[in-house]
Each structure stands twice: as structure tokens, then as C-alpha cells.
Scaffold this motif. Structure first.
Motif, PDB file in Angstrom:
ATOM      1  N   LEU A  83       0.826  -1.206   0.000  1.00 18.83           N
ATOM      2  CA  LEU A  83       0.000   0.000   0.000  1.00 18.83           C
ATOM      3  C   LEU A  83       0.862   1.260   0.000  1.00 18.83           C
ATOM      4  O   LEU A  83       0.574   2.228  -0.702  1.00 18.83           O
ATOM      5  N   LEU A  84       1.926   1.235   0.815  1.00 18.84           N
ATOM      6  CA  LEU A  84       2.825   2.393   0.870  1.00 18.84           C
ATOM      7  C   LEU A  84       3.487   2.618  -0.480  1.00 18.84           C
ATOM      8  O   LEU A  84       3.645   3.763  -0.925  1.00 18.84           O
ATOM      9  N   SER A  85       3.855   1.541  -1.146  1.00 17.93           N
ATOM     10  CA  SER A  85       4.472   1.661  -2.464  1.00 17.93           C
ATOM     11  C   SER A  85       3.470   2.213  -3.480  1.00 17.93           C
ATOM     12  O   SER A  85       3.802   3.098  -4.283  1.00 17.93           O
ATOM     13  N   ASN A  86       2.236   1.711  -3.433  1.00 17.18           N
ATOM     14  CA  ASN A  86       1.202   2.168  -4.374  1.00 17.18           C
ATOM     15  C   ASN A  86       0.887   3.646  -4.204  1.00 17.18           C
ATOM     16  O   ASN A  86       0.500   4.321  -5.163  1.00 17.18           O
ATOM     17  N   GLN A  87       1.021   4.147  -2.968  1.00 14.68           N
ATOM     18  CA  GLN A  87       0.755   5.563  -2.714  1.00 14.68           C
ATOM     19  C   GLN A  87       2.030   6.406  -2.735  1.00 14.68           C
ATOM     20  O   GLN A  87       2.029   7.558  -2.315  1.00 14.68           O
ATOM     21  N   ASN A  88       3.136   5.803  -3.214  1.00 12.28           N
ATOM     22  CA  ASN A  88       4.429   6.505  -3.321  1.00 12.28           C
ATOM     23  C   ASN A  88       4.872   7.108  -1.990  1.00 12.28           C
ATOM     24  O   ASN A  88       5.347   8.248  -1.935  1.00 12.28           O
ATOM     25  N   LEU A  89       4.715   6.336  -0.941  1.00 11.66           N
ATOM     26  CA  LEU A  89       5.040   6.822   0.401  1.00 11.66           C
ATOM     27  C   LEU A  89       6.343   6.244   0.945  1.00 11.66           C
ATOM     28  O   LEU A  89       6.754   6.598   2.050  1.00 11.66           O
ATOM     29  N   LEU A  90       6.979   5.357   0.188  1.00 11.87           N
ATOM     30  CA  LEU A  90       8.281   4.853   0.620  1.00 11.87           C
ATOM     31  C   LEU A  90       9.348   5.883   0.278  1.00 11.87           C
ATOM     32  O   LEU A  90       9.353   6.420  -0.832  1.00 11.87           O
ATOM     33  N   PRO A  91      10.251   6.189   1.204  1.00  9.37           N
ATOM     34  CA  PRO A  91      11.285   7.181   0.912  1.00  9.37           C
ATOM     35  C   PRO A  91      12.220   6.683  -0.184  1.00  9.37           C
ATOM     36  O   PRO A  91      12.417   5.476  -0.360  1.00  9.37           O
ATOM     37  N   ALA A  92      12.785   7.622  -0.907  1.00 11.75           N
ATOM     38  CA  ALA A  92      13.725   7.259  -1.975  1.00 11.75           C
ATOM     39  C   ALA A  92      14.959   6.614  -1.364  1.00 11.75           C
ATOM     40  O   ALA A  92      15.410   7.006  -0.286  1.00 11.75           O
ATOM     41  N   PRO A  93      15.520   5.608  -2.031  1.00 12.97           N
ATOM     42  CA  PRO A  93      16.732   4.962  -1.502  1.00 12.97           C
ATOM     43  C   PRO A  93      17.862   5.966  -1.335  1.00 12.97           C
ATOM     44  O   PRO A  93      18.054   6.859  -2.171  1.00 12.97           O
ATOM     45  N   THR A  94      18.608   5.843  -0.257  1.00 13.75           N
ATOM     46  CA  THR A  94      19.768   6.691  -0.017  1.00 13.75           C
ATOM     47  C   THR A  94      21.032   5.854  -0.147  1.00 13.75           C
ATOM     48  O   THR A  94      21.026   4.673   0.197  1.00 13.75           O
ATOM     49  N   PRO A  95      22.114   6.442  -0.642  1.00 11.58           N
ATOM     50  CA  PRO A  95      23.345   5.670  -0.809  1.00 11.58           C
ATOM     51  C   PRO A  95      23.843   5.114   0.522  1.00 11.58           C
ATOM     52  O   PRO A  95      23.788   5.791   1.556  1.00 11.58           O
ATOM     53  N   LEU A  96      24.346   3.891   0.477  1.00 16.89           N
ATOM     54  CA  LEU A  96      24.912   3.281   1.677  1.00 16.89           C
ATOM     55  C   LEU A  96      26.402   3.560   1.792  1.00 16.89           C
ATOM     56  O   LEU A  96      27.000   3.296   2.832  1.00 16.89           O
ATOM     57  N   CYS A  97      27.000   4.062   0.723  1.00 18.21           N
ATOM     58  CA  CYS A  97      28.447   4.246   0.684  1.00 18.21           C
ATOM     59  C   CYS A  97      28.799   5.734   0.763  1.00 18.21           C
ATOM     60  O   CYS A  97      28.460   6.511  -0.133  1.00 18.21           O
ATOM     61  N   ASP A  98      29.499   6.135   1.827  1.00 15.18           N
ATOM     62  CA  ASP A  98      29.940   7.525   1.945  1.00 15.18           C
ATOM     63  C   ASP A  98      31.139   7.797   1.057  1.00 15.18           C
ATOM     64  O   ASP A  98      31.202   8.836   0.400  1.00 15.18           O
ATOM     65  N   ILE A  99      32.080   6.860   1.024  1.00 10.74           N
ATOM     66  CA  ILE A  99      33.302   7.087   0.265  1.00 10.74           C
ATOM     67  C   ILE A  99      33.817   5.775  -0.321  1.00 10.74           C
ATOM     68  O   ILE A  99      33.803   4.728   0.330  1.00 10.74           O
ATOM     69  N   TYR A 100      34.254   5.864  -1.568  1.00  8.52           N
ATOM     70  CA  TYR A 100      34.887   4.721  -2.228  1.00  8.52           C
ATOM     71  C   TYR A 100      36.371   5.046  -2.379  1.00  8.52           C
ATOM     72  O   TYR A 100      36.731   6.092  -2.926  1.00  8.52           O
ATOM     73  N   ILE A 101      37.217   4.152  -1.900  1.00 12.31           N
ATOM     74  CA  ILE A 101      38.667   4.357  -1.998  1.00 12.31           C
ATOM     75  C   ILE A 101      39.238   3.358  -2.990  1.00 12.31           C
ATOM     76  O   ILE A 101      39.256   2.149  -2.739  1.00 12.31           O
ATOM     77  N   GLY A 102      39.674   3.885  -4.126  1.00 17.57           N
ATOM     78  CA  GLY A 102      40.283   3.042  -5.146  1.00 17.57           C
ATOM     79  C   GLY A 102      41.799   3.055  -5.023  1.00 17.57           C
ATOM     80  O   GLY A 102      42.372   3.814  -4.233  1.00 17.57           O
TER      81      GLY A 102
END
Length: 429
Positions: free
Chosen positions: A313-332
Motif C-alpha cells: 500500500l505504501l508503495s502504491n501511494q508513493n510513500l516509501l522514501p527514496a533509496p539513499t546511498p549506503l556508501c559515503d566514500i569509495y577508496i580506489g
């Protein structure tokens, strides 16, 4: 290929983060209302449900996953959460705790039925139970908890419907009136309702078959058969809900699908006639499933909510928050020395509460940066020979492309990031 059984679902990726977000909302609200968590076993002795839920219910007759274990004991995967909580209350002497005992649970439940959106054979249930008080304030508090949760999540169009099933005496008189009303129409009822007619005719009111619904449409209502005490309890609940400014409607056809309910029953329904929350009072269940038979009745109230359906129901009403990145920094990195330094910094940053990732597949630098983009990393940093010699590297904002120079220490990188080195308490999906 071996696939998951029909009616089950793997939950991972952004989906599982939505579940974690919802669970976080639930846990915070239950803490606010003073409910403590309980975790009961996934399987119980079958008698717990046949005795408590009721032998005439669809749950017991059609939907339970029951089997004999290696000790030839009849075991059932729990179809609902209340029975296990009532059993635990008995088994662990919770009656000696300060009353009332207020518990909540997040648990998988199992019912054999046709899978459909929001209704799986293994589904997940959030439930609350308050044991030890006969007062209508308990029903009001639990309804308020459900109402506040759905409001906090932003769901619109939710309606609260309440009814009273009265006590044993009230239901005895109503049962006779209902059987008399049905009378000659019994042959026109479905097979299940014919079976319910003698033992539990109230369940006929809850039948989903159109012909049965039509027959009982003008049946007498149980609220007309309430005795003075049950009527006063129901009126007090209505006054409490009005005082809490929780809108509600009385629906005398609500009986719920489990036999242990008495007096108050309620449902939260959204447009489309989907029930989001259902519950009520179940005085006496604790004694009913106990070893000693007694006339004493331990008062209790609870509700259950299907989390799979709510997330849909939350998805159908667009009430789920947008995904946020889990990664603050990538070190190559480049080279063996760069790899070692990258791993050392990643470890140090994680110890300071910074979500850091690096390469684990010996990719080239270009492939590493593609991977950083796929992770949604907020920042990136590359360590090569020049960076190791100068102890300096360039920190890049992956969205704005802005660059900053930083020393190759965890403290310096954290300062450059502008992030506070404190462990995270959790993230939105």
C-alpha cells in the motif's frame, strides 16, 4: 533450478531496506507507547491453535501448516501471533509482573491459501498485545497506536470500524436469533456456512461468498443484544475514541475470523476494502490454552497487521522514501602498496562510523570508478604511487565533481568529508 516455494518471497536489496525502515517506525512507536518486544517460536504445538483460534475457523480447518515431528508430536507453523504470546504469558508466569503486560512482535506467519498481492503463504505480521486490564482504555490505546502508525506513514483514506461481540451471555441470545433468521435459507448457504451454522453461526456474517452475504445482509445485529455491562463498555470506548479525535464507524457485521474474540473487535480499512489492521479483545484466551481449567478470565486486547500488505500500500501511494546511498566514500587504488593503504584507510574509516568501500576483485581504476558509481558512493579517492609519496590525495564529490586535497589519514579524510565520526543509528531505504 530450485526455486522458492509458491507463496514465499526473498527480500533483499532496496526491498529489505524498505522493510527495515518500516520496522524502525514500528519499534520507535511501540517504545513511545510502552510496549516491549517478544519473540516467540515459529512453530508451536498444534493444540495451541486448535484450542485457542478455534476448530471451526478457516485458519484451523484449511490454512495451517501442520506436521508430525520425529517424536510424533503434532507441530504447526504459527498462523498468527496472539496464541504464542498468550502461551508465553502462561508459561513464564507473566501474571506476576506489573499489570498490564504490554508486548509487541514482528514475526513471520504461515497460512496455506492462494497467494496474491500482499497475501503470501509466508507473510509477516506486526502485532501488539496488552494483557491484564478489562478497561476500555486498553482498546482505545491500541487503536490509537495503529491509527498513529498509519498516519505517521502518510497513508490516506484509512477508516476505523468497530463492533462489540458482547460476552458469552450476549452471544448466546444473538446466536439463537441469527439461527432463527437464517431458518429456511440454510440450504442456500455455502458448505462452510452450513458447517458453521450450529457451532459458530456468527462466522456466517464474515463469509465472503456473495450468496451468503446477500442472505445475512438484513440479519439482526449483535449490538441490539448487548447486556448492560457490555453496552456500557462499548459506549465508553466510543467516548474515548471521540476524545482522542480518532474517527470511527460502527459496523455490526465485523466478527473477525478467530474464535477467541469477545466484546470489542475492530478493523482498519483503506479504499478498496483492504483490511490493514484487525484485532479486538480476547478475555479468557490465556486460561483457555492453559493446563488448569478455570472460570477466571484474564483480560487482553491486541491487533495484527500484515506488513507485506502495508508495504504494498505504501508503495502504491508513493510513500516509501527514496533509496539513499549506503556508501559515503569509495577508496580506489593502483598497485600493491596502494591496495594495502586503501584497505587500511577503509578499516579506519569504518571504525569511525563512515561507510567506506573498496575494490575486492582486482579491477583496474576505470572499472573501480564504474563500481563506485553503481554503489552510489558520495565521494571517491584514488591511491597510487604519487599519493603514497606525498601522503596527499584528491577527494572527489561524485555528484558535483568538486575536488579537495586531503592527507591520507582517516582523521584528515573525515575532516575533509565534513562528516561527524559517530556510528550511525540507521538509514532510510
Amino acid at each position: 533450478m530450485i526455486k522458492s516455494p509458491r507463496g514465499t518471497k526473498d527480500i533483499f536489496g532496496t526491498d529489505v531496506r524498505a522493510w527495515q525502515w518500516l520496522e524502525s517506525h514500528i519499534r520507535n512507536l511501540c517504545d513511545l507507547f510502552g510496549f516491549g518486544e517478544i519473540r516467540t517460536p515459529i512453530f508451536e504445538h498444534t493444540e495451541l491453535f486448535s484450542r485457542g483460534v478455534g476448530e471451526t475457523t478457516d485458519v484451523v480447518q484449511k490454512e495451517m501448516y501442520t506436521f508430525n515431528d520425529k517424536g510424533n508430536r503434532s507441530i504447526t507453523l504459527k498462523p498468527e501471533g496472539t496464541g504464542g504470546v498468550a502461551r508465553a504469558f502462561n508459561e513464564h508466569g507473566m501474571h506476576n509482573a506489573p499489570m498490564p503486560v504490554k508486548l509487541y512482535y514482528l514475526t513471520p506467519c504461515f497460512r496455506y491459501e492462494k497467494p496474491q498481492d500482499g497475501r503470501l503463504r509466508q507473510h509477516h505480521q506486526f502485532g501488539v498485545e496488552t494483557i491484564g486490564s478489562p478497561e476500555p482504555e486498553v482498546e482505545a490505546e491500541i487503536i490509537a497506536l495503529g491509527y498513529q502508525l498509519l498516519n505517521n506513514l502518510g497513508l490516506t483514506g484509512v477508516k476505523v470500524f468497530i463492533n462489540s461481540l458482547g460476552c458469552t451471555t450476549c452471544r448466546g441470545a444473538y446466536k439463537q436469533a441469527l439461527q432463527t433468521f437464517i431458518g429456511d435459507n440454510l440450504p442456500h448457504l455455502c458448505e462452510d456456512c452450513n458447517r458453521r451454522f450450529e457451532k459458530n453461526p456468527l462466522r456466517i456474517l464474515d463469509c465472503k461468498v456473495d450468496s451468503c452475504k446477500k442472505i445475512v445482509q438484513s440479519a439482526p445485529v449483535i449490538t441490539d443484544f448487548l447486556d448492560d455491562e457490555c453496552s456500557a463498555h462499548f459506549k465508553a470506548l466510543q467516548a474515548l475514541l471521540s476524545g482522542l479525535e480518532i474517527p470511527f464507524e460502527i459496523d455490526p457485521k465485523i466478527v473477525r475470523g478467530l474464535d477467541y474474540y469477545n466484546r470489542t473487535v475492530f478493523e482498519f480499512i483503506i479504499p478498496g476494502l483492504l483490511t490493514v489492521i484487525g484485532g479486538g479483545r480476547y478475555d479468557g484466551l490465556v486460561e483457555q490454552i492453559g493446563e488448569e481449567k478455570t472460570d477466571k478470565k484474564t483480560p487482553a486486547v491486541g491487533f495484527g497487521m500484515g506488513m507485506d500488505r502495508l508495504l504494498l500500500l505504501l508503495s502504491n501511494q508513493n510513500l516509501l522514501p527514496a533509496p539513499t546511498p549506503l556508501c559515503d566514500i569509495y577508496i580506489g587504488f593502483m598497485g600493491v602498496a596502494g591496495r594495502q593503504k586503501a584497505q587500511t584507510l577503509i578499516h579506519a574509516l569504518r571504525q569511525n562510523g563512515i561507510s567506506a568501500e573498496g575494490d575486492l576483485l582486482a579491477r583496474g581504476v576505470k572499472a573501480q570508478m564504474k563500481y563506485a558509481n553503481k554503489l552510489g558512493a558520495k565521494f571517491s579517492l584514488i591511491i597510487g604511487e604519487n599519493e603514497l609519496e606525498t601522503n596527499q590525495a584528491t577527494l572527489k564529490n561524485m555528484e558535483t565533481k568538486e575536488q579537495h586535497s586531503t592527507e591520507l589519514t582517516a582523521a584528515a579524510i573525515i575532516k575533509t568529508l565534513g562528516l561527524c565520526p559517530k556510528p550511525r543509528k540507521g538509514r532510510a531505504p
